[in-house]
Design an enzyme around this catalytic site. Structure first.
Site, PDB file in Angstrom:
ATOM      1  N   HIS A   1      -4.933 -10.367   7.475  1.00 22.67           N
ATOM      2  CA  HIS A   1      -5.586  -9.176   8.024  1.00 22.67           C
ATOM      3  C   HIS A   1      -6.199  -9.442   9.405  1.00 22.67           C
ATOM      4  O   HIS A   1      -7.296  -8.961   9.703  1.00 22.67           O
ATOM      5  CB  HIS A   1      -6.645  -8.694   7.034  1.00 22.67           C
ATOM      6  CG  HIS A   1      -6.938  -7.235   7.097  1.00 22.67           C
ATOM      7  ND1 HIS A   1      -7.343  -6.603   8.253  1.00 22.67           N
ATOM      8  CD2 HIS A   1      -6.879  -6.273   6.151  1.00 22.67           C
ATOM      9  CE1 HIS A   1      -7.538  -5.319   8.003  1.00 22.67           C
ATOM     10  NE2 HIS A   1      -7.258  -5.094   6.733  1.00 22.67           N
TER      11      HIS A   1
ATOM     12  N   GLU B   1      -0.227  -5.648   9.311  1.00 28.36           N
ATOM     13  CA  GLU B   1      -0.279  -6.380   8.048  1.00 28.36           C
ATOM     14  C   GLU B   1       1.061  -6.247   7.345  1.00 28.36           C
ATOM     15  O   GLU B   1       1.403  -5.170   6.850  1.00 28.36           O
ATOM     16  CB  GLU B   1      -1.385  -5.811   7.163  1.00 28.36           C
ATOM     17  CG  GLU B   1      -2.759  -5.848   7.784  1.00 28.36           C
ATOM     18  CD  GLU B   1      -3.640  -4.713   7.278  1.00 28.36           C
ATOM     19  OE1 GLU B   1      -3.995  -4.712   6.093  1.00 28.36           O
ATOM     20  OE2 GLU B   1      -3.958  -3.804   8.063  1.00 28.36           O
TER      21      GLU B   1
ATOM     22  N   HIS C   1      -7.575  -4.097  -1.219  1.00 27.37           N
ATOM     23  CA  HIS C   1      -7.540  -5.514  -0.848  1.00 27.37           C
ATOM     24  C   HIS C   1      -8.095  -6.450  -1.925  1.00 27.37           C
ATOM     25  O   HIS C   1      -8.880  -7.362  -1.639  1.00 27.37           O
ATOM     26  CB  HIS C   1      -8.317  -5.736   0.453  1.00 27.37           C
ATOM     27  CG  HIS C   1      -7.715  -5.056   1.656  1.00 27.37           C
ATOM     28  ND1 HIS C   1      -6.368  -4.849   1.820  1.00 27.37           N
ATOM     29  CD2 HIS C   1      -8.311  -4.537   2.783  1.00 27.37           C
ATOM     30  CE1 HIS C   1      -6.156  -4.234   2.990  1.00 27.37           C
ATOM     31  NE2 HIS C   1      -7.302  -4.022   3.585  1.00 27.37           N
TER      32      HIS C   1
HETATM   33  C1  BGC Z   1      -6.529  -0.502   5.554  1.00 23.81           C
HETATM   34  C2  BGC Z   1      -7.606   0.298   6.225  1.00 23.81           C
HETATM   35  C3  BGC Z   1      -8.888  -0.448   6.089  1.00 23.81           C
HETATM   36  C4  BGC Z   1      -8.714  -1.805   6.722  1.00 23.81           C
HETATM   37  C5  BGC Z   1      -9.935  -2.647   6.575  1.00 23.81           C
HETATM   38  C6  BGC Z   1      -6.405  -1.792   6.240  1.00 23.81           C
HETATM   39  O1  BGC Z   1      -5.429  -2.565   5.632  1.00 23.81           O
HETATM   40  O2  BGC Z   1      -5.307   0.196   5.503  1.00 23.81           O
HETATM   41  O3  BGC Z   1      -7.732   1.583   5.653  1.00 23.81           O
HETATM   42  O4  BGC Z   1      -9.952   0.227   6.685  1.00 23.81           O
HETATM   43  O5  BGC Z   1      -7.636  -2.463   6.124  1.00 23.81           O
HETATM   44  O6  BGC Z   1     -10.293  -2.741   5.258  1.00 23.81           O
END
Ligand code: BGC
Length: 387
Positions: free
Chosen positions: A215, A352, A143
């Site tokens: 998210h 997402e 991210h």
């Molecule tokens: C990821 C997860 C992660 C979550 C929070 C998601 O997009 O695929 O593995 O724990 O985001 O960071």
């Protein structure tokens, strides 16, 4: 400002600073009678950060449903939509104040970027030049790095139409290891049909990689007070990208048929989440990218979620090729959110919309490279209704 759910105060924000900016409905055509709607746009102070003001915008539509979004991370802080009896309830997880978001959040409601999800080893190449990113998720970059787009202040402006807010952020060349100055604009529009439309555009001055998403963690029943396992999910995908133990796609695009990850028919999220499966073990539940069956043109219906007790339903439509279904496996009860709700294991789900994880290292996946002559542009809609 204060919202109530079943008599419990669940959310309070800078009441004193609230300012009604616009009442727009009914003002577009002189021939039409004034609509009696409740549409409004309020701006309030969410808190200072590093000496700068950080605002919160609340968009209320004609029926009184509303969304609140802050300039910090472009975070959707609350989203109030009706159940089948017309009672408004908050359907996203999050916090009451800015400090809680700064202290510890698993990306609740945030714009994630410059690259949503994982890049293996934090490394990629463009045109033969290698780039290295900080590792913040085991051996991988997740991210956008240590200070991704979820942790920066976006500057917001109401749109001319009065039903949206445009958030802008300029990411410097080299920020978090990524090449090129990236100018991004994310516009949230809240329609009278209870649709949260998110339009993303970006441009760069050097070749870079971009993958932006939102998210939000949804719980259509009670905003996170109970698990999402009884929600029924449909995902419009025949295949997915299997992952390794560090949640990086292996590169394969595999059929979903016959696996516990298959959501082509409406299925309770909890129905197979504990099945013995290497993929579910790697994800600690669902944490997988689904390869969407693309619509021939326009927006693809990516997923539908239905919560039978409240009758609330949500459709996710997108122009992206994939959707990451994450079943909140890493929520573990240590975060206390709006209204004192303790976010226990799997109390929220994320859908997402995105390009596939680790695309910069997978030539077979749709490309995430953005060049100076290109215009990044994508749209996702979260549409709420009841049945
Ligand atoms: C990821 C997860 C992660 C979550 C929070 C998601 O997009 O695929 O593995 O724990 O985001 O960071």
């Amino acid at each position: 400002m204060k919202f109530n759910l079943a008599g419990i105060e669940i959310f309070r924000i800078g009441a004193a600073g609230a300012l009604v900016l616009a009442l727009v409905m009914g003002s577009c055509s002189p021939a039409e009678p004034e609509a009696p709607g409740m549409r409004s746009l309020e701006e309030s102070e969410f808190g200072p950060l590093d000496g700068q003001s950080v605002k919160l915008f609340t968009l209320t539509n004609d029926s009184g449903a509303e969304v609140a979004i802050t300039e910090y991370g472009g975070i959707v802080v609350s989203l109030m939509v009706p159940d089948r009896d017309g009672n408004l309830g908050d359907v996203v997880l999050g916090f009451e104040d800015l400090d809680s978001y700064i202290a510890d959040t698993p990306y609740f409601g945030a714009i994630t970027g410059r690259y949503a999800n994982r890049i293996a080893g934090g490394r990629f190449e463009i045109d033969g030049t290698g780039y290295e990113l900080p590792l913040n998720n085991g051996p991988n970059s997740l991210h956008g790095g240590l200070k991704g787009f979820d942790k920066v202040i976006w500057r917001a402006k109401p749109t001319e139409s009065g039903d949206g807010i445009a958030f802008s952020y300029v990411s410097a060349d080299g920020e978090e290891g990524y090449p090129g100055t990236l100018e991004s604009k994310v516009t949230y529009t809240w329609t009278d049909r209870n649709e949260l439309r998110i339009d993303y555009i970006a441009s760069t001055d050097k070749p870079t990689v971009v993958n932006l998403t939102n998210h939000s963690y949804f719980n259509l029943k009670d905003g996170g007070a109970s698990p999402i396992l009884g929600h029924q999910l449909t995902i419009n995908a025949d295949s997915y990208t299997p992952i390794d133990a560090t949640l990086i796609p292996t590169g394969e695009i595999a059929p979903l048929a016959g696996t516990p990850l298959d959501f082509r028919e409406p299925t309770e999220i909890g129905a197979r989440i504990e099945d013995a499966s290497e993929q579910l073990a790697f994800g600690s539940g669902y944490d997988h990218n689904y390869v969407l069956n693309a619509a021939p043109e326009g927006l693809t219906l990516a997923a539908t979620v239905y919560e039978p007790e409240t009758g609330r339903a949500m459709e996710v439509l997108t122009r992206e090729p994939g959707v990451q279904f994450y079943s909140g496996n890493f929520l573990d009860g240590h975060l206390v959110g709006k209204g004192g709700i303790v976010y226990e294991h799997r109390s929220g789900l994320c859908l997402e919309t995105q390009h596939f994880p680790n695309s910069p290292n997978q030539a077979e996946f749709p490309s995430t490279v953005l060049r100076p002559d290109d215009a990044y542009s994508t749209t996702t809609v979260y549409r709420f209704y009841t049945r």
